[in-house]
Each structure stands twice: as structure tokens, then as C-alpha cells.
Design an enzyme around this catalytic site. Structure first.
Site, PDB file in Angstrom:
ATOM      1  N   HIS A   1       0.948  -1.406   0.088  1.00 22.15           N
ATOM      2  CA  HIS A   1       0.171  -0.051  -0.069  1.00 22.15           C
ATOM      3  C   HIS A   1       0.922   1.311   0.031  1.00 22.15           C
ATOM      4  CE1 HIS A   1       0.684  -1.159   4.062  1.00 22.15           C
ATOM      5  NE2 HIS A   1       0.978  -0.108   4.302  1.00 22.15           N
ATOM      6  N   PRO A   2       0.590   2.355  -0.530  1.00 20.15           N
ATOM      7  CA  PRO A   2       1.195   3.715  -0.323  1.00 20.15           C
ATOM      8  C   PRO A   2       1.141   4.148   1.102  1.00 20.15           C
ATOM      9  CG  PRO A   2      -0.860   4.063  -1.279  1.00 20.15           C
ATOM     10  CD  PRO A   2      -0.840   2.667  -1.400  1.00 20.15           C
TER      11      PRO A   2
END
Lengths: 574, 275, 228
Positions: free
Chosen positions: C137-138
Site C-alpha cells: 500500500h502507499p
């Protein structure tokens, strides 16, 4: 019936709902007139009574007249109207600060009658404080009749006091200033308007009935530069006299309380003592306005010795009358003591520097009055305006201001609370609008209650408790008994944090074993200041609130700040 | 909901009966009891728009040294805990203020006159002032302790009667004792009363708590009062009339209290349900 | 306007006893008649504004609360939105992520940028949470780029070394994109709950088809909701 009811609630009329100032002004006129009338009635009956009793003054037994008067007044207060002794101004201030100026109906006449008995028979006291109390009570009851709210009622009580003072001295500005400075203790534009109107109404009623006369007229004074310097000394003397009077009154009160006699016997004993002093120095008897007039006019003939003795005797007589249970105020005696102090000082100056052209002694008498009034009441403005108005002598304003201010400052230095506030300050019950105390006393525990705490049962397992923690927004979990619902203790998340991550303990402990049972709790009717003290003493930010042994909520400093700020904003605006 | 009953203890046999009644009321309704043992013959109660000075008659101050013990004995017998009130604020040095944050107050028929005056049909002037100004209902006890096993509400259709009815429902809810409603119909039909109930959104609660609604469409009022059980707590609303007005115009409350010996719970004109 | 005391207190978000006292003390422009409070709406609104207090009529009030508490999106809708993909190609982390990003079904997103962000996050520490599962995930939520949180489920063609916490090779990736940190944590904790269950991991290793996978997720979520 409905029309009648509407008529009694003018605050609900649409013209007044937007802005109640007009309504307050209208009621202020009524109140000012009524309290002015009360003042005139007292003044007249005092004169009548004094004249009637004057014939008996020459008999040797005349010293018991003040005793009878004082005893009757104490009996009247104690048995007939069932009120406490004292001059009543602290009661007015107390009710204004705590209960929105609610006062009993009986207060509007009780002090008039009792002080009339005390003073008319020769007791050394003043009619002003009783009149203030009556005026305030009249105002309060009129406000009650019209179903006004607290804020409006306080203003109207102030109007009553202002009307009374204005009427008795024929001094509208003094009435206004007195009411603002002493009774209400705050200067707000909304109050000033209606109080000014009441002062005008009170003064006017007195002028209609008694004529427009300046109470103590005198010749014109030429105040020199040296006189202004000399008045600093007078300020010191009058401050000393104020302190002496305050202390003596206090100690007399203490002594008389220890004597196991009923109040009326005590009052009689005090009155008797005053009567004996009065046999030798008649100047001490009654409110003393007549000798005051001669002193201001500068025709008081006695020499320095007698004046000094009279000065001290008046202080003694006043404390005997009031300290032993007579009824009356301190205002008039202050004026007499002040002028005697001024005369003493003037005679002393003449003795020391006979060649200096001092101003007339009447001027010093006048300054002494201002010094004593400002010193006793610690209200310089009241002193200044009152003396200016009752003597009509604007030319002495400069020394007057100096004496008033210095005397107030010195007295404040030694006695931090003025005579009227002393009692309240000692009991810690002086609440002025917008102060910390008043905000705290207005808020109640009930209003600060936070009800979002999740209550847990004492036999719950830690495992089940974990799920509750997930859902709760709070760090505190009150524990109660399953069966009775009684509060047992509290769990603070900080205390059990280490165990939360130990799964071995999940089924091994119940909440009853983990809770803190030794917690300080708060009850619904506790004072907030006490609650805060408890919090500070225990260094906690939240405490559980208990009623009937059951947990009903938490109280915390965070909510308190929020509510406190709102309350402060609401209290101090307008 | 947590409720409190305020009781002024009188250290005489009459006071004992009154306290027993208070204890019984508290146990039934789950209220907590607050007892004031007076130190002075007078105190002040500051209400919303009135201040009432209550001059107790001298019997309240009889032997203060035994008062606390007597009160505690009664409490122990009744197996109930009470809090003893110590006044915090004083208007004058011998004049304490008693707070008015209670939910009920217990009064004998008279507290400022001699107790020899107490009789049917007499309610002392101070008690009347309290009824008129208080936001809480007043429990006026019968002179002898009497348990009540049912609740009777007088409902005449006026606003005060609605208050009384709400109070009755509240007591019934707290004590789980069924409610009976009595109405003396005066030229109005049953439907009009039901209309009032509906407008006040009380219909549902009425169904749940009220066991019977007696509506007397005939007979004298006094005669119909005979139907009230002798062991009922009678709840009624009071108008804000002054004494003189009630004497001239008469009033249901006066009639009721002058011929009924039951314990009365009176909701005054300022009674508010918000608390 | 005429309100009951309780309603007024709710409008001002204050305890009833406070409002009652303020009316009695005359500090608030409301006049009381029995239990009814009479006031002018404009005056009271102005008063509330001057004292920085909220004032809402009952019907307005609800809308405000709705805006304040947006519901958190659960796994199932996010996964349905993101889609389930099999046989994602790639032999190392970079290439796998590259092909996963290509599958993101949102057009408005800048895929190059997203890919860089994912790599940045991987550089920080691996998102392989063990048992052969990774949740890339960012680092920061993407409130601008996407409308709703979504999870792209990627079954890999071959297990790769993801430098996971238990050093096991990763065969399933859940690419997690959310709009807010709160929702991100919510989804992450729910995913972690599922992965903790060994049976579920076994099930993942069978490379289930889309519909059976989603129904399994639904079951898991129901279980989670029950225990809460």
C-alpha cells in the site's frame, strides 16, 4: 384570569422581549418611588420619635430610654418577624450574588421598624442601612411580582437601594454610585440606566414630601494650598478611626455573643451603656444629624478636649449599640465620627500652628466625614459623591478626593474587606459576577456529568472486558455489583495496560480483582470548588459521580473547562 | 432516574410518624432520603422566583442531643441509609439556606405553627407557600404512619391535573404499584377527558400503568371520594391560588384534603417534569 | 417559536439543567412559560453565534451528524470494487508490483506515480505480513485520486521472495488503496484478522476462483462483526 396573569408577566410581552431595558426603566420608576417613600417614612418617624422622647431627656433615668428602644427592636426582630439582627446590607449583597437578589417580603419593613425603635430612642446608629435593605427588598418583591428573571431582578434590587439612599440624603448621584459600588459590585451600562432612573424617582419623592434642601448647608470655604497638604494627616486620622470602629464593633459582637442572655437583654444592656454615655455627651445619641449641622456650619463651640472625648465616645457608643444587638446602620455614625475627627484635627492644627490661616473648621469636619465613609465602606466614590451632594460644596472637591482615596487605601491595607463585605468574605461567600467563584458556584455537578462511560460488572472476565475496551471511547470503566447495581470501584486503563497483552490472564482474572476500590467519589450536590480541590489533591483528572450508591457518570477537568468557558462568556457579556 | 426526598426531622413522636412515612415512601420509589436536623428555628428556601423563610415551630428543636440518635434508630429499623444535610450557606448567621434541588419534600400539614393545630382541612401557610413555589411535589403525611398499597390520582382535566397524572405515572413506574385514576366529571363527557390524555401523549402510558379509571358522572364530589381506598397514596395537583382565593372560590384540593386522611402527594403549579 | 425545554437543550447541545438555569438567570434570550420556551429564532441564533455555541433546529441537526460520521468501508465492497486477479506475472517484488498496478481498475489514477509510492513504502520495510501474504500500500492515503477505498487481490503466478517477516515466499497480494488513514487501518485490521486464521491461508493457497473467494471473505467479516 388570563389577562391578570399576562399583566403580571410583562417580560413576555412582545415589545419587551426583544430588549428589556424599557421594561426595567418602567419598573425602576416604581421601585425608586416606593423605596424613596420608605426612606421618607423612616426619616419622618425618627424625627417624630426623637421629639416625643425629647421631653424625657432631662430626667436622671433617661439613660434607660435607649435600653428600652434597643430591647424592643431586638424583640421585634427576633420574635415578630423572626429575622437576624444586624444592619442587613451583607444580606442584600449575599442574595444578589448568589440567588439573583431574591429577598423576603418581610425584609422590606422589618428593619425600618426595628431601626426606628433603636435610633429614635437614642441608640447610636444610622437609618441608611435599614433603608437600603428595605429598598432592596421592595425592589426584589416587585421584581418577583412581575416574574422577572435573575439578571433583571438584580438590577431592580440595585434600583431599590439607589432610590432609598437618594431619597434619604436627597442625593441622586450618591445613591447611584452606592448601589453600583457596594450592592452590585459591577458597572454595566444596562444597570446604570435603570438605577439612575430609580435614583431620580427616589430623590423626587423626597423633594416633593420634604422639600428640596441640602442636608448640611454651610458657608463658602476658601481652600488654600496648605489645607490640601494638611488633609493628608486628616486622612490618616480618619483611616485610624475607621479601623478602630471596625475592630471595636467586631470585638463587641464577640463579647456579647458569649453572654448567655437572650438577645433582647443584650441589646438592652448595650442601650443602657449608650444612655449613660449620652447623659454626659448628648452628641453621641441618635443618628446625630443635628450636631453634625452645627459642626459643618462651624459653630460647634466645644474645645479640643471635649471634642476628642466626644470623638472617641461616639465610636464606643456606636459599637455598643450595634455590637450588642441594636438595629441600624453605620452610615450616619460614620458621618458624625468623621466630622468629630475633622474638628479634633482642626483644633490640633490651630494649637500647633496658630498663625497659619487655616480654612474654617467646618471644612475639616466635612473632609473627615468623607474620610470615614470611604474608609469604612472602602468605596471612595460613594464617599466623594455623598459628601459633595449633602453639603453642596464643590469647592472642596480636591482635598475631598485626596482624603477619600488615602483613607480607603490605608483601610484596605489593614482590613482587606470593607465593613459590609467583611462578614461575607470571612465565610467565603462573596461572589461577584464573572469571578472564578461565581462561575464555579453556578455550575453544578449535574451539568458536567459525562454519561458515555461503559459500566462493567464485577464478575466479568478480562477476556470479555477486552471487547468492551474496543468499543469504549473512555479510559475509565466503573465497576458495579451485578445484583444491587452499587458502585464498587473503577478500572483505569493505564493501571491494567500491562495485563491487556497477556492472553494467559484473560480467563484468570475477573474485573472485581483488578479494580481500584479506593477511589475518591463525587456526589451530585457537592460544590465544584470542593470537587476541584479533591482532584488537585489526588492528582486526577476525572472522578466518578455517585448517587444513591450507584454510578451515574464521570466528571472531568476537560468538560469542566469547556463548560467553564461557556459559563464565563455567558456571565460576562451584556 | 435517581431521586431524592427531603425530610426535616422533628424529634417528637409526631416527627417519628412522619419520618416513618418518608422512609416508606423512599423504599417504595427507590429514592434516597436526605434528612435535615434543624439547628435553628428558621431557614430559607430559595426557589425559582420566590424565597420562603420557614419558621419551624419550637418542637423541632427539642433535645437536639437525641435527635440524631432517634433518626438513626428509625433508619436502621427501616433498613435504609440516609444522608444528613448540613447547610453550607447562611444568609445571616442564624439563617441557613437549604438547597431546593430535591425531587420530593416531606412535610407534615404544618411546620411553622404548633402541632396542636394540625388537623384535617388545615394546611399551614408555610407548607402552602412551599407547594406554590416548589418545583418538586410535596408529600403531606397523615398524622399516623400508614402504608399505602395503591396509588390514586385525581384527574380533573386541567393543566395541574395533567401534571398530577404525570406524577402519578412516574410514581407508579418507580414503585411498580398500579395506578387508579379518579375523575369527577363536571358537565363534560368521558370523551373530552380522553381527548386531553391523547393531546398530552399519555394514552400509551395510561394503558400500561392505570388499572382502572373511575369517572363519576353523578353524585356529590364528597360522596364519590368515599371510593378512594383507605390505603392509597393520593396524588393531586394544586392551583397557585392564594389562601383567600381558595376559601372564596373553593377548590378541589381543599375539599379533598379536608376529608381525606390518606397520605397526599401534591404537585404544585411550578412542578416541572424536566428533572 | 415555541419549544419544550428538552428540545431547546438538544438544539444548543447543552445539558437541560444548564439551559434551565440560564433562562432563570436571564442569560439567554428565551422566555419561559411553564414548560414551554418561547424565543425568536433569529435572536437566539445570533446569541449562539456570539457565544460560539452551536444552534440547530432538530431537522437540520441530523444532516450535520450524517456528514460527520461517514461509514467505514468493509473488506467485501472494497474487494468487489478492486477485483480479483489470478496469475500475476513477475519474478521479483518490483515486477510483481508493476503488473499489480496495471490491474488497478481506476482510470483517474496515475499508475506510474502509484508504482513509485508502493516501492517507497516497500523500501521502508516489507509489507509481507507472513504466511505467504503481502499487503502492499502507499504510505499516505489517496483522498484525491480515488472515490472509494479498494483492494486489488492478486494471486501470483509463482511465489516470490518478498522479504516478509517470516521469510516465507509470498503467493497472494492485497493491494490496499484507501482515502483516509482511519479506513486504511480498518481494512488492514480486518485483513489481518482473516490472515491470522490458518484455514483461511490454506484456502488462499488453493487459488480459489473469484466468487468462492469473495463469499469466504463475507463469511470472515460476518464472524468478525459477531465477536465485536
Amino acid at each position: 384570569m388570563r389577562i391578570l396573569r399576562r399583566w403580571r408577566q410583562p417580560a413576555s410581552w412582545s415589545i419587551f422581549r426583544q430588549d428589556d431595558r424599557l421594561l426595567l426603566i418602567l419598573i425602576a420608576v416604581i421601585v425608586g418611588t416606593c423605596s424613596g417613600l420608605a426612606a421618607v417614612v423612616l426619616n419622618r418617624s425618627l424625627i417624630a420619635m426623637f421629639e416625643w422622647l425629647h421631653h424625657f431627656r432631662h430626667y436622671w433615668w433617661s439613660f434607660i430610654i435607649p435600653a428600652i428602644g434597643a430591647a424592643l427592636s431586638a424583640l421585634f426582630l427576633d420574635k415578630m418577624v423572626k429575622e437576624g439582627a444586624g444592619h442587613g446590607v451583607p444580606e442584600v449583597i449575599y442574595s444578589v450574588s448568589r440567588y439573583g437578589g431574591l429577598m423576603r417580603f418581610r425584609s422590606s419593613f422589618s428593619r425600618l421598624i426595628s431601626s426606628c425603635l433603636t435610633i429614635g430612642s437614642g441608640g447610636s446608629a444610622g437609618p441608611e442601612a435599614p433603608v437600603v435593605m428595605s429598598g432592596a427588598a421592595i425592589g426584589s418583591n416587585i421584581a418577583k411580582f412581575f416574574s422577572l428573571n435573575d439578571r433583571q431582578r438584580v438590577t431592580i434590587v440595585g434600583c431599590g437601594a439607589a432610590g432609598a439612599i437618594s431619597s434619604i440624603f436627597n442625593a441622586p448621584i450618591a445613591g447611584m454610585v452606592f448601589s453600583m459600588e457596594i450592592i452590585l459590585g459591577e458597572w454595566k451600562a444596562a444597570n446604570i440606566v435603570s438605577i439612575a432612573i430609580a435614583s431620580v424617582a427616589g430623590t423626587e419623592i423626597s423633594r416633593i414630601l420634604q422639600g428640596n434642601q441640602i442636608a448640611f448647608s454651610h458657608r463658602l470655604f476658601n481652600v488654600g494650598h496648605l489645607d490640601i497638604v494638611a488633609c493628608i494627616g486628616l486622612a490618616i486620622i480618619s483611616a485610624a478611626a475607621s479601623i478602630l470602629l471596625t475592630r471595636l464593633l467586631g470585638s463587641m459582637h464577640g463579647v456579647s455573643k458569649k453572654i448567655p442572655f437572650p438577645t433582647w437583654m443584650r441589646a438592652a444592656a448595650g442601650g443602657c451603656a449608650v444612655g449613660i454615655i449620652g447623659l454626659f455627651l448628648p452628641v453621641v445619641l441618635g443618628e446625630g444629624y443635628h450636631p453634625l449641622r452645627t459642626m459643618i456650619e462651624g459653630v460647634y463651640t466645644q474645645g479640643i478636649g471635649i471634642v476628642t472625648v466626644a470623638f472617641l465616645a461616639k465610636i464606643l457608643a456606636t459599637s455598643l449599640t450595634l455590637g450588642w444587638g441594636g438595629s441600624g446602620g453605620i452610615f450616619a455614625p460614620c458621618l458624625v465620627i468623621g466630622s468629630l475627627a475633622g474638628l479634633t484635627y482642626h483644633r490640633g492644627l490651630l494649637l500647633l500652628w496658630p498663625s497659619v490661616p487655616w480654612v474654617n473648621e467646618g471644612c475639616f469636619a466635612l473632609l473627615g466625614m468623607a474620610g470615614l465613609v470611604s474608609g469604612m465602606l472602602q468605596a471612595p466614590l460613594t464617599g466623594i459623591f455623598l459628601i459633595i451632594e449633602i453639603t453642596g460644596s464643590y469647592e472642596v472637591i480636591l482635598p475631598l478626593i485626596i482624603v477619600s482615596v488615602i483613607s480607603t487605601t490605608l483601610c484596605h491595607y489593614i482590613e482587606p474587606a470593607s465593613f459590609y463585605l467583611k462578614e461575607l468574605v470571612e465565610k467565603g461567600q462573596l461572589l461577584r459576577q464573572g469571578t472564578d467563584r461565581s462561575v464555579l458556584s453556578d455550575l453544578s455537578v449535574q451539568e458536567l456529568l459525562e454519561k458515555d462511560c461503559m459500566v462493567v460488572k464485577q464478575n466479568m472476565l478480562l477476556r470479555n472486558f477486552i471487547n468492551i475496551i474496543k468499543k469504549s471511547h473512555r479510559n475509565y470503566f466503573p465497576v458495579e455489583d451485578e445484583r444491587t447495581g452499587h458502585f464498587l470501584g473503577i478500572i483505569h486503563l493505564d493501571d491494567i495496560r500491562p495485563y491487556l497483552f497477556n492472553p494467559l490472564m484473560y480467563d484468570a482474572v475477573v474485573l472485581g480483582q483488578m479494580m481500584d476500590t479506593n477511589v475518591e467519589v463525587v456526589y451530585l450536590d457537592d460544590d465544584l470548588s470542593e470537587v476541584l480541590q479533591k482532584m488537585d489533591a489526588n492528582r486526577v483528572f476525572s472522578m466518578p459521580v455517585i448517587a444513591n450508591k450507584k454510578f451515574i457518570g464521570m466528571i472531568s477537568k476537560a468538560t469542566l473547562l469547556d463548560k467553564y468557558r461557556k459559563e464565563l462568556m455567558v456571565q460576562t457579556d451584556l | 432516574m435517581h431521586t431524592q426526598l427531603f425530610h426535616i426531622f422533628r424529634n417528637t413522636p409526631l416527627g417519628r410518624e412522619t419520618l416513618l412515612q418518608s422512609i416508606y415512601f423512599c423504599k417504595k420509589t427507590g429514592s434516597s432520603l436526605i434528612i435535615y436536623i434543624p439547628e435553628f428555628t428558621k431557614f430559607l428556601m430559595y426557589f425559582e422566583n420566590d424565597v420562603v423563610q420557614i419558621d419551624l415551630d419550637n418542637s423541632y428543636l427539642i433535645s437536639p442531643e437525641t435527635a440524631l440518635r432517634h433518626a438513626k434508630e428509625l433508619l436502621d429499623q427501616g433498613n435504609i441509609k440516609a444522608r444528613f444535610l448540613k447547610p453550607k450557606n447562611y444568609t445571616a448567621s442564624t439563617l441557613p439556606d437549604i438547597s431546593t434541588n430535591f425531587d420530593f419534600m416531606c412535610c407534615p400539614r404544618s411546620i411553622s405553627d404548633l402541632s396542636s393545630k394540625i388537623g384535617l382541612g388545615y394546611i399551614g401557610p408555610r407548607v402552602r407557600r412551599i407547594v406554590n413555589s416548589a418545583r418538586f411535589p410535596i408529600l403531606i403525611t397523615s398524622s399516623v404512619f400508614k402504608k399505602w398499597r395503591s396509588i390514586a390520582v385525581f384527574f380533573g382535566g386541567s393543566a395541574n391535573a395533567v401534571n398530577a397524572l404525570k406524577l402519578g405515572l412516574r410514581i407508579s413506574r418507580a414503585s411498580k404499584i398500579p395506578l387508579t385514576v379518579f375523575t369527577h366529571a363536571e358537565n363534560t363527557s368521558k370523551e373530552s377527558y380522553e381527548e386531553i390524555i391523547k393531546n398530552e401523549n399519555l394514552a400509551e402510558e395510561m394503558d400500561r400503568y392505570v388499572t382502572k379509571w373511575h369517572i363519576f358522572e353523578s353524585g356529590k364530589f364528597e360522596e364519590n371520594l368515599y371510593n378512594i381506598p383507605h390505603d392509597a397514596l393520593v396524588i393531586l395537583g394544586a392551583y397557585g391560588h392564594s389562601l383567600i382565593k381558595s376559601i372564596i372560590f373553593g377548590g378541589k384540593m381543599e375539599t379533598i384534603q379536608s376529608i381525606i386522611t390518606n397520605n397526599l402527594l401534591i404537585a404544585g403549579p411550578n412542578y416541572a417534569l424536566t428533572r | 417559536m415555541k419549544f419544550s425545554l428538552n428540545d431547546i437543550a438538544r438544539c444548543l447541545d447543552l445539558p437541560v439543567s444548564t439551559v434551565d438555569r440560564w433562562i432563570r438567570q436571564g442569560r439567554i434570550p428565551i422566555h419561559r412559560n411553564g414548560n414551554a420556551c418561547i424565543f425568536k429564532k433569529s435572536v437566539l441564533e445570533k446569541w449562539a453565534f456570539n457565544h460560539s455555541m452551536p444552534f440547530f433546529l432538530p431537522n437540520e441537526e441530523k444532516e450535520i451528524y450524517k456528514g460527520q460520521n461517514p461509514d467505514l468501508t468493509n473488506l467485501l465492497p472494497a474487494m468487489q470494487l478492486g477485483g480479483v486477479f489470478h496469475d500475476i506475472k513477475g519474478a521479483d517484488v518490483e515486477s510483481v508490483l508493476k503488473s499489480a498496478v496495471d490491474k488497478v481498475p481506476v482510470l483517474s489514477i496515475n499508475k506510474e506515480k502509484l508504482y513509485k509510492r508502493l516501492l517507497e513504502r516497500e523500501a521502508l520495510t516489507s509489507t509481507g505480513i507472513g504466511k505467504g501474504v503481502a499487503i502492499p500500500h502507499p504510505r499516505a492515503p489517496l483522498p484525491e485520486e480515488i472515490d472509494k477505498p479498494l483492494i486489488i487481490t492478486c494471486f501470483l503466478e509463482q511465489s516470490i521472495d518478498f522479504a516478509a517477516v517470516d521469510d516465507k515466499p509470498v503467493c497472494v497480494m492485497f493491494l490496499l488503496l484507501s482515502r483516509s488513514i482511519k479506513n486504511h487501518l480498518h481494512l488492514l485490521s480486518r485483513l489481518a484478522f482473516c490472515v491470522r486464521d490458518d484455514l483461511f491461508v490454506e484456502f488462499l493457497r488453493t487459488y480459489p476462483d473469484t466468487s468462492s473467494f469473495l463469499s469466504r471473505i463475507a463469511d470472515c467479516e460476518n464472524l468478525l462483526d459477531e465477536t465485536d
